[in-house]
Design an enzyme around this catalytic site. Structure first.
Site, mmCIF file in Angstrom:
data_model
loop_
_atom_site.group_PDB
_atom_site.id
_atom_site.type_symbol
_atom_site.label_atom_id
_atom_site.label_comp_id
_atom_site.label_asym_id
_atom_site.label_seq_id
_atom_site.Cartn_x
_atom_site.Cartn_y
_atom_site.Cartn_z
ATOM 1 N N ASP A 57 0.389 -1.432 0.294
ATOM 2 C CA ASP A 57 -0.066 -0.001 0.438
ATOM 3 C C ASP A 57 0.954 1.626 0.213
ATOM 4 O OD1 ASP A 57 1.003 -0.366 2.707
ATOM 5 O OD2 ASP A 57 -0.803 0.216 3.164
ATOM 6 N N ASP A 361 -2.363 -3.215 7.112
ATOM 7 C CA ASP A 361 -2.887 -2.626 7.884
ATOM 8 C C ASP A 361 -3.989 -3.025 8.367
ATOM 9 O OD1 ASP A 361 -3.196 -0.012 6.343
ATOM 10 O OD2 ASP A 361 -1.771 0.726 7.241
ATOM 11 N N ASP A 365 -7.291 -6.126 5.146
ATOM 12 C CA ASP A 365 -6.372 -5.638 4.496
ATOM 13 C C ASP A 365 -6.565 -7.518 4.864
ATOM 14 O OD1 ASP A 365 -5.259 -3.413 2.912
ATOM 15 O OD2 ASP A 365 -4.813 -3.243 4.803
#
Length: 622
Positions: A57, A361, A365
């Protein structure tokens, strides 16, 4: 003969392999922990070495993760905000000068709404802290909005809670991409505060502003996103009653303005991605931010511009959902993605045969982290759900730690393969000596106890020490091994056979020479076979004179002393049925050690020259 046959069976199996593998994995996990990478599942240490795709990400991973509001746009005025970090210190500048009181009014109105529609908390600087800076509890973006509100003299959180208490909320959702809160006003009315992605807010179904005003706001949002800012649209309105559900209030609102937050890339992000490419790992950026913001960051860190037409474009989650991307593995930057699309991207790479590492995080996810071959969670800012779904937790939230973990994984795999070549070559040599020896006039070349003693010294002490060997200098400059490659593939079994042949020939040659000189040929053969294998152990080292693993030369020395003890200590002498050797016999046997060493170095060099990469390919023995 039955006992000898059992001894041969033992010789054929590298019985210390479980100890070597366990030690190599445990040492790898320990070294990773020292580099801020906590391994939750021990086998993941070895899997890391074969990672070929790293999906990451943006916020906090490739960027600093300490957001700052730098630009505020309203239909009436545009301002730049000064200050860094979460400290509420700075001012609003309009055309380079401090804003006047009347000019601050629209800015104060906008940032007051963002402070109300907010779940973060700012914590003042503590002299006992490591850097004496203000810190945030909650989402970094919302913390930056609170700091911006303080810079424009907005009421503080305590005052807002007292005068505008929250009575309802619709939390941010990755599908809706906006957040709404309801607050009680002085009368019986309800204040609606909304913030979110521009495309989710600048919608006629949400706002009642005229089309030309919405078009101007969209144009400004696109311009700010292209400069690398993360852009939020802010709206508000009043209701006479409390809507149920809260999302029913997301209509007929008035646009207040746009907020642009900066989150600069980390200084070492570009170098980290370059290291990934050098190691044959394909980096992929998957973010929920605006496509223009993703493009700006990706271009800055060198993620775009070096591929083909497909690799050089940014694909949105809407494109993925609509099936407009024929091959997800051809794209390097994804924007405005939701959790399901992250999972689809990981699945596409795995279907192609890639070994995928995924960083994340948040709660959303979790599915992608669990599905990836290696799930990597952020320990400092990650959620418990992400950490539980991951195989690796980064305590420093640094992407470069993943690269270091990959190198450690390659080191572990290389050491296991190196031991297999060494251990199985020695076992094969022992079998060949027992089979060929009688044909050359050496009846029963070795006794059962002697074979077991050789295995104890070579596979035990020395073999376990090989599991702590340092990484090859070229470990991160070769492509990852294919996931379907056999443990003895990539040239390992050829090395094994050649080394077994050399050790066998040297040992039998020493035994025949001792027999011709009327020496204790069985004891000479015993010492020669052990010496040759110890020479191979040193010859297979990547770095001969390294100080990183002193245990291997020490274990070789200890094995040599125990071999001498087997010949000269009466107790062992009688058990192992050996005879003390004179200078001539010992010299003939010990001459096999350099023969094994030279053979190991020559075999390494020969296969290195034959490798198409010039670095040992993916054999893991360079």
């Amino acid at each position: 003969m039955a006992v000898t046959a059992i001894s041969l069976a033992v010789a054929a199996v590298p019985e210390s392999l479980p100890a070597v593998v366990t030690l190599a994995l445990a040492l790898g996990a320990r070294r990773m922990a020292a580099q801020h990478a906590l391994v939750r599942r021990l086998p993941a240490v070895e899997t890391l070495g074969s990672v070929s795709v790293l999906a990451t990400d943006k916020t906090g991973t490739l960027t600093e993760g300490r957001m700052v509001v730098q630009h505020v746009w309203t239909p009436r005025v545009t301002a730049e905000l000064t200050g860094v970090g979460y400290e509420p210190e700075g001012e609003a500048l309009i055309a380079g000068r401090p804003a006047e009181a009347d000019e601050l009014e629209p800015l104060t109105e906008l940032l007051t709404v963002t402070a109300l529609c907010n779940d973060a908390t700012l914590r003042p600087a503590d002299d006992r802290g490591p850097d004496g800076r203000w810190t945030a509890l909650g989402d970094p973006m919302e913390a930056a909005l609170l700091a911006a509100a303080a810079k424009t003299r907005c009421p503080g959180p305590a005052e807002l809670s007292a005068t505008r208490p929250r009575i309802g909320e619709a939390p941010f959702d990755s599908l809706r991409r906006r957040m709404t809160t309801l607050h009680k006003t002085d009368g019986d009315g309800v204040l609606v505060c909304l913030k979110g992605a521009p495309e989710a807010v600048l919608d006629p179904a949400v706002l009642h502003d005229p089309p030309d005003a919405l078009a101007a706001a969209r144009q400004e949002a696109a311009r700010l996103a292209a400069r690398g800012y993360r852009v939020l649209a802010v709206a508000s309105g009043e209701r006479n009653d409390i809507p149920s559900p809260v999302t029913a209030a997301e209509s007929g609102l008035a646009l207040i303005g746009l907020v642009a937050l900066s989150d600069p890339p980390k200084p070492h992000a570009a170098a980290t991605l370059a290291s990934c490419r050098a190691a044959g790992i394909t980096p992929v950026l998957i973010t929920g931010d605006h496509p223009a913001t993703a493009r700006a960051v990706a271009s800055h860190i060198g993620l775009l511009g070096d591929g083909g037409e497909t690799e050089g474009r940014v694909v949105t989650g809407a494109d993925v959902a609509a099936g407009r991307v024929a091959d997800l593995t051809s794209v390097r930057v994804f924007a405005r993605t939701d959790p399901q699309q992250k999972l689809d991207i990981v699945e596409a790479w795995r279907a192609r045969g890639a070994v995928t590492a995924m960083t994340g995080d948040g709660v959303n996810d979790g599915p992608a982290l669990h599905r990836a071959d290696i799930g990597v969670a952020m320990g400092a800012r990650g959620t418990e759900v992400a950490r539980q779904a991951a195989d690796l937790v980064l305590t420093d939230d640094e992407l470069s730690t993943v690269v270091a973990a990959v190198e450690e994984g390659r080191r572990v795999y290389d050491n296991i393969r190196r031991f297999l070549v060494y251990g199985m070559a020695g076992g094969a040599a022992e079998i060949l000596v027992m089979l060929i020896g009688p044909l050359l006039g050496l009846p029963l070349p070795l006794r059962a106890g002697q074979i077991l003693w050789i295995n104890l010294l070579t596979h035990g002490l020395t073999g376990v020490a090989m599991g702590a060997e340092p990484a090859s200098p070229g470990a991160m400059h070769r492509p990852p091994r294919p996931p379907d490659q056999h443990i003895l593939g990539g040239g390992a079994w050829q090395r094994l056979l050649l080394l077994a042949a050399v050790v066998t020939a040297a040992s039998l040659g020493a035994g025949l020479a001792a027999q011709a000189l009327d020496l204790a040929w069985q004891s000479v053969l015993f010492l020669a076979l052990l010496s040759a294998q110890l020479g191979v152990a040193l010859g297979l080292r990547t770095r001969l004179l390294t100080k990183e693993n002193p245990f291997l030369p020490l274990s070789v020395l200890a094995s040599a002393l125990l071999a001498a003890a087997a010949l000269y200590v009466p107790f062992l002498n009688s058990i192992l049925e050996t005879e003390p050797l004179g200078w001539a016999g010992a010299g003939i046997a010990l001459a096999c050690a350099p023969a094994g060493f030279v053979a190991a170095r020559v075999v390494r060099t020969a296969f290195h020259a034959a490798s198409p990469t010039g670095r040992g390919g993916s054999s893991g023995l360079r």
